[in-house]
Motif scaffolding. Structure first.
Motif, short mmCIF file in Angstrom:
data_model
loop_
_atom_site.label_atom_id
_atom_site.label_comp_id
_atom_site.label_asym_id
_atom_site.label_seq_id
_atom_site.Cartn_x
_atom_site.Cartn_y
_atom_site.Cartn_z
N ALA A 154 -45.45 37.06 -12.40
CA ALA A 154 -44.97 38.44 -12.50
C ALA A 154 -44.33 38.71 -13.85
O ALA A 154 -44.44 39.81 -14.40
CB ALA A 154 -43.98 38.73 -11.38
N VAL A 155 -43.66 37.70 -14.41
CA VAL A 155 -43.07 37.86 -15.74
C VAL A 155 -44.16 38.09 -16.79
O VAL A 155 -44.06 38.98 -17.64
CB VAL A 155 -42.21 36.64 -16.11
N TRP A 157 -37.34 34.43 -21.31
CA TRP A 157 -37.54 34.15 -19.88
C TRP A 157 -37.07 32.73 -19.60
O TRP A 157 -37.54 31.78 -20.21
CB TRP A 157 -39.02 34.31 -19.52
N CYS A 158 -36.14 32.60 -18.67
CA CYS A 158 -35.71 31.28 -18.21
C CYS A 158 -36.39 30.98 -16.89
O CYS A 158 -36.18 31.69 -15.89
CB CYS A 158 -34.20 31.23 -18.04
N VAL A 197 -34.92 35.78 -15.34
CA VAL A 197 -34.79 34.41 -14.83
C VAL A 197 -35.59 34.32 -13.54
O VAL A 197 -35.43 35.16 -12.65
CB VAL A 197 -33.31 34.06 -14.54
N THR A 198 -36.47 33.33 -13.46
CA THR A 198 -37.19 33.11 -12.21
C THR A 198 -36.63 31.89 -11.49
O THR A 198 -36.16 30.93 -12.11
CB THR A 198 -38.70 32.92 -12.46
N VAL A 199 -36.70 31.95 -10.17
CA VAL A 199 -36.00 31.00 -9.31
C VAL A 199 -36.95 30.48 -8.24
O VAL A 199 -37.77 31.24 -7.72
CB VAL A 199 -34.80 31.71 -8.62
N LEU A 238 -34.62 37.39 -11.22
CA LEU A 238 -33.37 38.02 -11.64
C LEU A 238 -33.58 38.58 -13.03
O LEU A 238 -34.26 37.97 -13.84
CB LEU A 238 -32.23 37.00 -11.67
N ALA A 239 -33.01 39.74 -13.32
CA ALA A 239 -33.27 40.34 -14.63
C ALA A 239 -32.22 41.38 -14.98
O ALA A 239 -31.42 41.81 -14.14
CB ALA A 239 -34.66 40.98 -14.65
#
Length: 409
Positions: free
Chosen positions: A106-107, A201-202, A226-228, A243-244
């Motif tokens: 998605a990022v 992007w983390c 941030v993706t988790v 999260l963004a």
């Protein structure tokens, strides 16, 4: 006719599947689980996954669904969003991603076009296949550029990263990894991203649980997105979240749905809501610190037995261990340990000369180990088991029995 009238249990309904599930449960209970991407879901999470919410189709977002009867699941998703934002201090959260990798996709969809340059940590140096591997869509649809770790200390070379970013001007700089065991300098990366006019992007798939538990510095104040993953260190379901910063919310909303996914798994979203609540407790914070402490103590104990840890240690839940001193490849080492009831992944060294399929290392993680009740003083015993199993084939059966007895307590 209701299902309860047909069968009262899984064993009655499908004894073959029931037996396989029991076999897996026995395997996990009787062996040492050191796979860095695994944890143990809490009983509450498991209950949510098995709930009626799994039957509800809820394509869309709360208040804007394409199906009727979504009032309750809207509340569930809003609760998960609120808890995710509160836990991480994020402006925006999306909890629909089916995995950490899907969240990453998605990022890309939100911030890049096919062919755009993307800068990420080299796969052999600790990166992830979704960060530009040719075997993955990220390496085929975009133009991957890599930064690296230094050969002398195996730490990220921020000077090389900055130089590369300023030359190539990537649309996205990816931070985070699957086997880099040290804290990342988020402030330095923010500065480089600003200078290169790139999205930062983390990928916190591995780190998010530690961040939530206060055992690792948070990337959220520095990163654009941030993706988790909601498993790995968390006690959650297999799933993802994003999260963004608020300014990126519209692009990310559209990227998850309708661009990538249809109806979300509402039982998983309920489980994520539970996961975020559990991660906000003192009990979870204590556990997260213990996970890191166990990884550090295990790394030290293995070094004392001649097994070098990449970058000379770890700040996280995982460690990459050089097994060349044992005379085995990473693949052979993982197989030898499996014979002794120790489950690990084979890995490569940053400047490995062995074929990638074999590697010269193994990757260890301590989340499941910690949940099984192992404490830091026991890491010397675990290190003994590993070192002996690698070099003494005749000792593996004995070690397996010892592990089964310990894990069964």
């Amino acid at each position: 006719m209701t299902f309860s009238a047909v069968s009262s249990s899984l064993a009655d309904a499908d004894p073959e599947v029931a037996a396989l599930i029991e076999s897996e449960s026995t395997r996990r209970r009787s062996t040492l689980q050191l796979v860095a991407s695994e944890s143990v879901a809490s009983p509450a999470v498991r209950a949510a996954l098995a709930s009626d919410l799994g039957d509800k189709y809820a394509e869309g977002y709360p208040g804007a669904r394409y199906h009727g009867g979504c009032g309750v699941v809207d509340e569930v998703e809003n609760l998960a969003i609120s808890r995710a934002r509160g836990l991480f201090g994020a402006d925006y959260a999306n909890v629909q991603a089916i995995s950490g990798s899907a969240a990453g996709q998605a990022v890309y969809a939100a911030f890049a076009q096919p062919g755009d340059p993307v800068l990420a940590l080299r796969l052999m140096h600790g990166g992830h296949q979704t960060h530009g591997s040719r075997a993955n869509f990220s390496g085929r649809w975009f133009s991957p550029i890599t930064y690296r770790v230094r050969e002398d200390d195996e730490l990220i070379d921020y000077d090389q990263l900055r130089d590369t970013a300023l030359v190539h001007r990537p649309g996205i700089i990816v931070a985070g990894s699957s086997s880099y065991s040290r804290h990342i300098d988020w402030a330095a990366l923010r500065s480089i991203a600003d200078e290169a006019d790139a999205i930062l992007w983390c990928d916190a798939a591995h780190l998010a649980g530690l961040v939530a538990g206060g055992a690792a510095p948070s990337p959220v104040p520095f990163a654009d997105v941030v993706t988790v993953s909601t498993q790995k260190v968390f006690w959650g379901p297999r799933g993802g979240a994003i999260l963004a910063r608020e300014e990126h919310a519209p692009a990310l909303q559209k990227a998850v749905f309708p661009f990538l996914q249809g109806g979300p798994a509402m039982n998983s979203i309920a489980a994520k809501a539970i996961t975020f609540a559990e991660a906000a407790t003192p009990k979870f914070a204590e556990y997260a610190r213990a996970v890191v402490r166990n990884a550090q103590e295990l790394s030290i104990a293995l070094a004392e037995r001649g097994l070098r840890t990449v970058s000379a240690g770890t700040d996280t839940h995982l460690a990459v261990i050089d097994v060349t001193s044992s005379g085995l490849t990473g693949r052979a080492a993982a197989a030898a340990l499996a014979d002794a009831g120790i489950v690990v992944d084979k890995a490569v060294l940053p400047y490995d000369t062995a074929p990638v399929a074999d590697g010269s290392a193994i990757r260890l993680g301590t989340a499941v180990l910690t949940t099984q009740g192992f404490a830091a003083p026991e890491m010397t015993t675990v290190a003994d088991w590993i070192a002996r199993a690698l070099t003494d084939e005749g000792a593996r059966a004995e070690i397996k029995d010892q592990i089964e007895q310990r894990c069964g307590n």
